[in-house]
Design an enzyme around this catalytic site. Structure first.
Site, PDB file in Angstrom:
ATOM      1  N   HIS A  59       1.013   0.932   3.826  1.00 37.94           N
ATOM      2  CA  HIS A  59       1.368  -0.148   4.765  1.00 37.94           C
ATOM      3  C   HIS A  59       0.400  -1.253   4.083  1.00 37.94           C
ATOM      4  O   HIS A  59      -0.306  -1.145   3.020  1.00 37.94           O
ATOM      5  CB  HIS A  59       0.775  -0.029   6.186  1.00 37.94           C
ATOM      6  CG  HIS A  59      -0.501   0.379   6.188  1.00 37.94           C
ATOM      7  ND1 HIS A  59      -1.505   1.687   5.852  1.00 37.94           N
ATOM      8  CD2 HIS A  59      -1.787  -0.408   6.966  1.00 37.94           C
ATOM      9  CE1 HIS A  59      -2.657   1.463   6.022  1.00 37.94           C
ATOM     10  NE2 HIS A  59      -2.971   0.354   6.555  1.00 37.94           N
ATOM     11  N   HIS A  61      -1.410  -5.141   5.467  1.00 40.11           N
ATOM     12  CA  HIS A  61      -1.629  -6.056   6.765  1.00 40.11           C
ATOM     13  C   HIS A  61      -1.775  -7.631   6.029  1.00 40.11           C
ATOM     14  O   HIS A  61      -2.250  -7.965   4.927  1.00 40.11           O
ATOM     15  CB  HIS A  61      -3.178  -5.983   7.139  1.00 40.11           C
ATOM     16  CG  HIS A  61      -3.418  -4.675   7.710  1.00 40.11           C
ATOM     17  ND1 HIS A  61      -2.826  -4.377   9.030  1.00 40.11           N
ATOM     18  CD2 HIS A  61      -4.051  -3.377   7.310  1.00 40.11           C
ATOM     19  CE1 HIS A  61      -3.203  -2.837   9.148  1.00 40.11           C
ATOM     20  NE2 HIS A  61      -3.940  -2.575   8.229  1.00 40.11           N
ATOM     21  N   TYR A 147      -5.915  -4.479  -4.457  1.00 40.06           N
ATOM     22  CA  TYR A 147      -4.741  -4.928  -3.866  1.00 40.06           C
ATOM     23  C   TYR A 147      -5.297  -5.738  -2.777  1.00 40.06           C
ATOM     24  O   TYR A 147      -4.840  -5.528  -1.494  1.00 40.06           O
ATOM     25  CB  TYR A 147      -3.820  -3.994  -3.728  1.00 40.06           C
ATOM     26  CG  TYR A 147      -3.651  -3.044  -4.744  1.00 40.06           C
ATOM     27  CD1 TYR A 147      -2.644  -3.731  -5.964  1.00 40.06           C
ATOM     28  CD2 TYR A 147      -4.029  -1.630  -4.762  1.00 40.06           C
ATOM     29  CE1 TYR A 147      -2.862  -2.708  -6.942  1.00 40.06           C
ATOM     30  CE2 TYR A 147      -3.859  -0.984  -5.794  1.00 40.06           C
ATOM     31  CZ  TYR A 147      -3.118  -1.516  -6.944  1.00 40.06           C
ATOM     32  OH  TYR A 147      -2.925  -0.538  -8.073  1.00 40.06           O
TER      33      TYR A 147
END
Length: 177
Positions: A59, A61, A147
């Site tokens: 996932h 954000h 990342y």
């Protein structure tokens, strides 16, 4: 069918959570080059500012700010998801409902969006973004996750390199309650 309500605010800033359909897969970090290219392609055609982002294996954000005359973050997410998916081999499990619509099974169909209300709301969500790899046990220190736009913020002098310390030293909570 549920009627999803999105707050389409021209020039607004938004917090997003976007998930893979199969959370056990590690596609986002394994294919980070494809994801980065998808973001570059979409930003070139449909500009937006990435205020903060973290990409985890399953996932991501992000906080985006849209141009003053634009509120269409949904178009941007659809394009990012599509471009990324087209670069991957077709080896994922596809449900019958997705197969009927000729959809891939890479991403969850929906995503979480929150309109940021003020500077405090923005700060809480950016902190949450940067601490997320520690929260999920990927690293012990925020600076160790590659990342993340955290590294850009350190270079700009907005965050110190040792921000949030070591996960073994504290139990910080950011953003969501």
């Amino acid at each position: 069918m549920t009627n999803y309500r999105r707050n389409f605010l021209s020039g607004g800033s938004f917090f997003f959570t976007v998930n893979l359909a199969e959370r056990r897969r590690r596609l986002l970090t394994a294919h980070i080059h494809l994801l980065r290219q998808a973001f570059r392609d979409v930003r070139r055609r449909h500009p937006f500012a990435i205020e903060a982002i973290v990409v985890l294996p399953d996932h991501l954000h992000a906080v985006w700010t849209l141009p003053e005359d634009d509120s269409d973050f949904a178009l941007r997410w659809r394009l990012i998801k599509t471009i990324f998916s087209h670069g991957l081999p077709t080896d994922e499990r596809i449900s019958p409902s997705r197969a009927d619509k000729a959809e891939r099974g890479i991403w969850q169909r929906r995503y979480w969006e929150h309109t940021l209300r003020d500077e405090g709301d923005l700060a809480r969500h950016v902190d949450y973004i940067y601490f997320n790899p520690v929260k999920h046990g990927h690293v012990k220190r925020v600076r160790d996750w590659p990342y993340s736009s955290f590294h850009r913020m350190v270079k700009l002098g907005i965050y110190p390199l040792d921000w949030a310390g070591d996960a073994t030293e504290n139990a910080l909570s950011f953003g969501e309650r």
